[in-house]
Design a protein around this motif. Sequence first.
Motif, PDB file in Angstrom:
ATOM      1  N   ASP A 243       0.859  -1.180   0.000  1.00  0.00           N
ATOM      2  CA  ASP A 243       0.000   0.000   0.000  1.00  0.00           C
ATOM      3  C   ASP A 243       0.898   1.233   0.000  1.00  0.00           C
ATOM      4  O   ASP A 243       1.794   1.361   0.845  1.00  0.00           O
ATOM      5  CB  ASP A 243      -0.893   0.020   1.245  1.00  0.00           C
ATOM      6  CG  ASP A 243      -1.952  -1.066   1.209  1.00  0.00           C
ATOM      7  OD1 ASP A 243      -2.390  -1.420   0.090  1.00  0.00           O
ATOM      8  OD2 ASP A 243      -2.323  -1.561   2.286  1.00  0.00           O
ATOM      9  N   VAL A 244       0.675   2.102  -0.956  1.00  0.00           N
ATOM     10  CA  VAL A 244       1.470   3.317  -1.072  1.00  0.00           C
ATOM     11  C   VAL A 244       0.590   4.502  -0.692  1.00  0.00           C
ATOM     12  O   VAL A 244      -0.423   4.764  -1.338  1.00  0.00           O
ATOM     13  CB  VAL A 244       2.024   3.498  -2.499  1.00  0.00           C
ATOM     14  CG1 VAL A 244       2.875   4.766  -2.587  1.00  0.00           C
ATOM     15  CG2 VAL A 244       2.836   2.269  -2.904  1.00  0.00           C
ATOM     16  N   GLU A 245       0.966   5.191   0.365  1.00  0.00           N
ATOM     17  CA  GLU A 245       0.224   6.359   0.823  1.00  0.00           C
ATOM     18  C   GLU A 245       0.859   7.627   0.274  1.00  0.00           C
ATOM     19  O   GLU A 245       2.040   7.641  -0.077  1.00  0.00           O
ATOM     20  CB  GLU A 245       0.207   6.412   2.345  1.00  0.00           C
ATOM     21  CG  GLU A 245      -0.406   5.185   3.012  1.00  0.00           C
ATOM     22  CD  GLU A 245      -0.274   5.247   4.520  1.00  0.00           C
ATOM     23  OE1 GLU A 245      -0.333   6.372   5.078  1.00  0.00           O
ATOM     24  OE2 GLU A 245      -0.068   4.190   5.140  1.00  0.00           O
TER      25      GLU A 245
ATOM     26  N   ALA B  65       2.477  15.256  -1.182  1.00  0.00           N
ATOM     27  CA  ALA B  65       2.152  14.365  -2.303  1.00  0.00           C
ATOM     28  C   ALA B  65       3.237  13.344  -2.596  1.00  0.00           C
ATOM     29  O   ALA B  65       3.101  12.556  -3.525  1.00  0.00           O
ATOM     30  CB  ALA B  65       1.837  15.160  -3.584  1.00  0.00           C
ATOM     31  N   SER B  66       4.297  13.292  -1.795  1.00  0.00           N
ATOM     32  CA  SER B  66       5.317  12.269  -1.991  1.00  0.00           C
ATOM     33  C   SER B  66       4.837  10.944  -1.394  1.00  0.00           C
ATOM     34  O   SER B  66       4.066  10.927  -0.425  1.00  0.00           O
ATOM     35  CB  SER B  66       6.636  12.682  -1.348  1.00  0.00           C
ATOM     36  OG  SER B  66       6.481  12.821   0.054  1.00  0.00           O
TER      37      SER B  66
ATOM     38  N   GLU C  86      10.410  10.619   8.076  1.00  0.00           N
ATOM     39  CA  GLU C  86       9.079  10.098   8.407  1.00  0.00           C
ATOM     40  C   GLU C  86       8.586  10.503   9.793  1.00  0.00           C
ATOM     41  O   GLU C  86       7.378  10.648   9.998  1.00  0.00           O
ATOM     42  CB  GLU C  86       9.080   8.571   8.286  1.00  0.00           C
ATOM     43  CG  GLU C  86       9.590   8.045   6.956  1.00  0.00           C
ATOM     44  CD  GLU C  86       8.906   8.671   5.752  1.00  0.00           C
ATOM     45  OE1 GLU C  86       7.743   9.106   5.870  1.00  0.00           O
ATOM     46  OE2 GLU C  86       9.547   8.741   4.692  1.00  0.00           O
ATOM     47  N   TYR C  87       9.499  10.674  10.751  1.00  0.00           N
ATOM     48  CA  TYR C  87       9.065  10.924  12.126  1.00  0.00           C
ATOM     49  C   TYR C  87       9.595  12.229  12.714  1.00  0.00           C
ATOM     50  O   TYR C  87       9.451  12.464  13.914  1.00  0.00           O
ATOM     51  CB  TYR C  87       9.460   9.741  13.015  1.00  0.00           C
ATOM     52  CG  TYR C  87       8.713   8.467  12.656  1.00  0.00           C
ATOM     53  CD1 TYR C  87       7.346   8.358  12.876  1.00  0.00           C
ATOM     54  CD2 TYR C  87       9.381   7.396  12.075  1.00  0.00           C
ATOM     55  CE1 TYR C  87       6.659   7.194  12.549  1.00  0.00           C
ATOM     56  CE2 TYR C  87       8.699   6.225  11.740  1.00  0.00           C
ATOM     57  CZ  TYR C  87       7.340   6.140  11.977  1.00  0.00           C
ATOM     58  OH  TYR C  87       6.660   4.994  11.641  1.00  0.00           O
TER      59      TYR C  87
ATOM     60  N   GLY D  48      14.190   7.924  -2.549  1.00  0.00           N
ATOM     61  CA  GLY D  48      13.806   7.356  -3.838  1.00  0.00           C
ATOM     62  C   GLY D  48      12.671   6.364  -3.687  1.00  0.00           C
ATOM     63  O   GLY D  48      12.678   5.288  -4.288  1.00  0.00           O
ATOM     64  N   THR D  49      11.664   6.732  -2.890  1.00  0.00           N
ATOM     65  CA  THR D  49      10.538   5.825  -2.666  1.00  0.00           C
ATOM     66  C   THR D  49       9.815   5.497  -3.969  1.00  0.00           C
ATOM     67  O   THR D  49       9.301   4.390  -4.140  1.00  0.00           O
ATOM     68  CB  THR D  49       9.564   6.422  -1.630  1.00  0.00           C
ATOM     69  OG1 THR D  49      10.265   6.648  -0.407  1.00  0.00           O
ATOM     70  CG2 THR D  49       8.404   5.481  -1.360  1.00  0.00           C
TER      71      THR D  49
END
Length: 265
Positions: free
Chosen positions: A38-40, A45-46, A76-77, A95-96
């Motif tokens: 699952d890509v959130e 918008a990244s 992320e945190y 580079g997700t």
Amino acid sequence: MRDIPAFLQSADDIVAFANHLADLAGEAIRPYFRQPLDVESKADASPVTVADRAAEAVMRKAIEAEFPDHGIFGEEYGHARPDAPWQWILDPIDGTKSFVTGLPIFGTLVALTYEFHPVLGIIDQPVTRDRWIGAEGRPTQHNGRPARTSAVTDLAGAAVMTTYVDAFTDSEQAAFTRLRKSCRINRMSGDCIAYAMVASGFAEIALDGRMQPYDYAALVPVVSGAGGIISDWEGRPLDTSGRARVVAAANPALHRAAIEILAGA
């Protein structure tokens, strides 16, 4: 060189710990590569995945246990102890977009800074097991061997890399177009691996528009320790006090030429 405490200069322990962080991140990331995910979308918008979050979480836990007085800034945190002079700056998957499309051209970035100055950096590709590590006062290593930048000094013989041109403003796009037309080869979708290729001599220039400190802090010691020059687009040294447009080049001659073209000369 700035007056960096002997804590970094005299001990291999901090380098070993940084390698340990990259190992932990790789162990968290590899099970998810080329698997259904699952890509959130984040607020900017990244994309983000469970792999990004798991990798950063495990690195932060290790830092908290080993250096509880150090600050942490991760993509992320966010921040912990932002006023601490020593800061670990983490990008678990730089580079997700490449990661979620199955391309092994993403990387984990681990940096240590002292008073906003990057003193240690790791670029780690957890699938190919390629790792570059640079530390102030030491030569950059790629998988345990010295990494050196290219000897090419003429733009006409250079390869230039960037991540994606859609991130540029109109003026930045025009500047990049001038630069790429002056070079022999241009490649897209590089992310941190583009800068690793500069450090290892396979490309001569890498650049991107506005980047966060977690995107570029680790790149500085890696490129510098391999003989390259890395700065903002105006030629100023990079620190981690805010966002920056970044350009890295294999040597001073190429760096000067790139800066002149980016400025419109």
